[in-house]
Enzyme design. Structure first.
Site, PDB file in Angstrom:
ATOM      1  N   ASP A  26     -44.101  -6.377 -94.634  1.00  0.00           N
ATOM      2  CA  ASP A  26     -43.309  -5.359 -93.951  1.00  0.00           C
ATOM      3  C   ASP A  26     -44.290  -4.526 -93.126  1.00  0.00           C
ATOM      4  O   ASP A  26     -45.501  -4.509 -93.398  1.00  0.00           O
ATOM      5  CB  ASP A  26     -42.578  -4.503 -94.980  1.00  0.00           C
ATOM      6  CG  ASP A  26     -41.763  -3.397 -94.332  1.00  0.00           C
ATOM      7  OD1 ASP A  26     -41.039  -3.671 -93.363  1.00  0.00           O
ATOM      8  OD2 ASP A  26     -41.884  -2.242 -94.780  1.00  0.00           O
ATOM      9  N   ASP A  28     -43.645  -0.854 -91.403  1.00  0.00           N
ATOM     10  CA  ASP A  28     -43.632   0.587 -91.626  1.00  0.00           C
ATOM     11  C   ASP A  28     -43.736   0.890 -93.120  1.00  0.00           C
ATOM     12  O   ASP A  28     -42.862   0.511 -93.898  1.00  0.00           O
ATOM     13  CB  ASP A  28     -42.339   1.200 -91.068  1.00  0.00           C
ATOM     14  CG  ASP A  28     -42.150   0.889 -89.593  1.00  0.00           C
ATOM     15  OD1 ASP A  28     -43.081   1.151 -88.820  1.00  0.00           O
ATOM     16  OD2 ASP A  28     -41.076   0.377 -89.221  1.00  0.00           O
ATOM     17  N   GLY A  72     -35.977   0.272 -94.924  1.00  0.00           N
ATOM     18  CA  GLY A  72     -36.075  -1.180 -94.930  1.00  0.00           C
ATOM     19  C   GLY A  72     -34.923  -1.913 -94.290  1.00  0.00           C
ATOM     20  O   GLY A  72     -35.018  -3.110 -94.034  1.00  0.00           O
ATOM     21  N   ARG A  75     -31.403  -0.898 -88.275  1.00  0.00           N
ATOM     22  CA  ARG A  75     -30.954   0.440 -87.882  1.00  0.00           C
ATOM     23  C   ARG A  75     -29.453   0.650 -88.088  1.00  0.00           C
ATOM     24  O   ARG A  75     -29.029   1.625 -88.705  1.00  0.00           O
ATOM     25  CB  ARG A  75     -31.326   0.671 -86.422  1.00  0.00           C
ATOM     26  CG  ARG A  75     -31.193   2.115 -85.964  1.00  0.00           C
ATOM     27  CD  ARG A  75     -31.426   2.191 -84.469  1.00  0.00           C
ATOM     28  NE  ARG A  75     -32.670   1.509 -84.104  1.00  0.00           N
ATOM     29  CZ  ARG A  75     -32.881   0.945 -82.918  1.00  0.00           C
ATOM     30  NH1 ARG A  75     -31.943   0.960 -81.995  1.00  0.00           N
ATOM     31  NH2 ARG A  75     -34.040   0.376 -82.655  1.00  0.00           N
ATOM     32  N   SER A 150     -37.422  -2.935 -87.953  1.00  0.00           N
ATOM     33  CA  SER A 150     -37.566  -2.110 -86.763  1.00  0.00           C
ATOM     34  C   SER A 150     -37.518  -2.958 -85.499  1.00  0.00           C
ATOM     35  O   SER A 150     -38.150  -4.006 -85.406  1.00  0.00           O
ATOM     36  CB  SER A 150     -38.895  -1.348 -86.810  1.00  0.00           C
ATOM     37  OG  SER A 150     -39.133  -0.691 -85.587  1.00  0.00           O
ATOM     38  N   ASN A 152     -38.886  -1.957 -82.926  1.00  0.00           N
ATOM     39  CA  ASN A 152     -40.110  -1.568 -82.236  1.00  0.00           C
ATOM     40  C   ASN A 152     -41.345  -2.238 -82.832  1.00  0.00           C
ATOM     41  O   ASN A 152     -42.466  -1.748 -82.685  1.00  0.00           O
ATOM     42  CB  ASN A 152     -40.275  -0.042 -82.292  1.00  0.00           C
ATOM     43  CG  ASN A 152     -39.046   0.673 -81.773  1.00  0.00           C
ATOM     44  OD1 ASN A 152     -38.572   0.405 -80.674  1.00  0.00           O
ATOM     45  ND2 ASN A 152     -38.507   1.586 -82.575  1.00  0.00           N
ATOM     46  N   ASP A 208     -42.656  -2.014 -99.245  1.00  0.00           N
ATOM     47  CA  ASP A 208     -42.596  -0.684 -99.865  1.00  0.00           C
ATOM     48  C   ASP A 208     -41.168  -0.220-100.073  1.00  0.00           C
ATOM     49  O   ASP A 208     -40.931   0.738-100.809  1.00  0.00           O
ATOM     50  CB  ASP A 208     -43.339   0.346 -99.006  1.00  0.00           C
ATOM     51  CG  ASP A 208     -42.610   0.643 -97.707  1.00  0.00           C
ATOM     52  OD1 ASP A 208     -42.436   1.832 -97.375  1.00  0.00           O
ATOM     53  OD2 ASP A 208     -42.207  -0.318 -97.017  1.00  0.00           O
TER      54      ASP A 208
END
Length: 255
Positions: A26, A28, A72, A75, A150, A152, A208
């Site tokens: 992952d 972020d 996680g 969006r 994400s 991004n 996480d």
């Protein structure tokens, strides 16, 4: 594209079973500290939405809300799941909805605009222990992929200087294009393994978020590492983590 270890590599050096040939990270919260920036953007977005649409007595968006309903997930899934927890249902709208539109896509676009602004202002910092781990995994000959909800992902990897490690990337854009189910479904991790030419039985997942750990577990991955950035070690284990660490550097054999 490499799919296995170099001859003579040793599993314990990177804290994984010897039969692991690929790693899916992952982004972020595992590789970069941007999870905290996402949480700030989600809080501002939802607090403003709740104040305008749910009344002054509605509790603000909390850290617990972030870990339970948003962290996680893609969006739009995060918008739906959190608002459902408050008994609120919005029309889906369209992907290009205005950030002020009271739709799932509108709320999500407002959050994305905020997080991009915060990233621009503060920059992206990779965790030093994660960079060290990526270096070790690369030297051990493991295939490396990033799986993030994400949209991004490419921008964050570039800003953090981590693109050089990554042989496959599944991000929010890929999830939409391929019509994959987002975490906690295992689809995005399964796609990442396939893009590396690996199988779940020989792939480790590093997460996480509770949703991500569950996705790794439910996808039948060989080893799931829970990274405890939010003081939720027991929850990570309950959702399927084989091991929980505070930082990826803990997995490295320093001897």
């Amino acid at each position: 594209m490499p799919t296995g270890r170099r001859a003579g590599s040793v599993g314990p050096v990177i804290g994984l079973p010897d039969d692991v040939t690929a790693c899916l990270f992952d982004l972020d919260g595992v590789l970069t500290s941007t999870a905290a920036l996402h949480e700030i953007a989600w809080k501002q977005t939802f607090d403003e939405f709740l104040a305008a649409h749910a009344g002054p007595d509605e509790p603000e968006f909390s850290e617990r809300d972030y870990t339970a309903y948003v962290d996680g997930r893609p969006r739009a899934d995060g918008v739906r799941t959190f608002l459902a927890s408050r008994g609120i249902t919005l029309p889906e709208g369209l992907p290009n909805d205005d950030p002020e539109d009271p739709t799932v896509n509108g709320v999500g676009n407002r959050k994305n605009g905020l997080v991009l602004k915060i990233i621009e202002e503060r920059g992206v910092q990779p965790f030093p222990g994660s960079v060290a781990y990526l270096e070790a995994a690369h030297q051990a000959g493991l295939a490396i992929g990033v799986v993030t909800s994400s949209a991004n992902g490419a921008r964050v990897l570039d800003a953090a200087g981590l693109t050089r490690f990554v042989q496959a990337r599944i991000d929010g854009l890929t999830i939409g294009e391929r019509k994959l189910r987002g975490k906690p479904a295992p689809d995005s991790f399964l796609a990442g393994a396939a893009d590396l030419g690996a199988t779940p039985a020989t792939t480790a997942v590093f997460e996480d978020a509770l949703a991500g750990v569950k996705a790794g577990h439910d996808g039948g991955f060989r080893f799931v590492v829970g990274v405890n950035r939010a003081d939720q070690a027991e929850e990570l284990r309950a959702n399927g983590a084989d091991i929980v660490v505070l930082d990826l550097a803990e997995l490295l054999d320093e001897s």
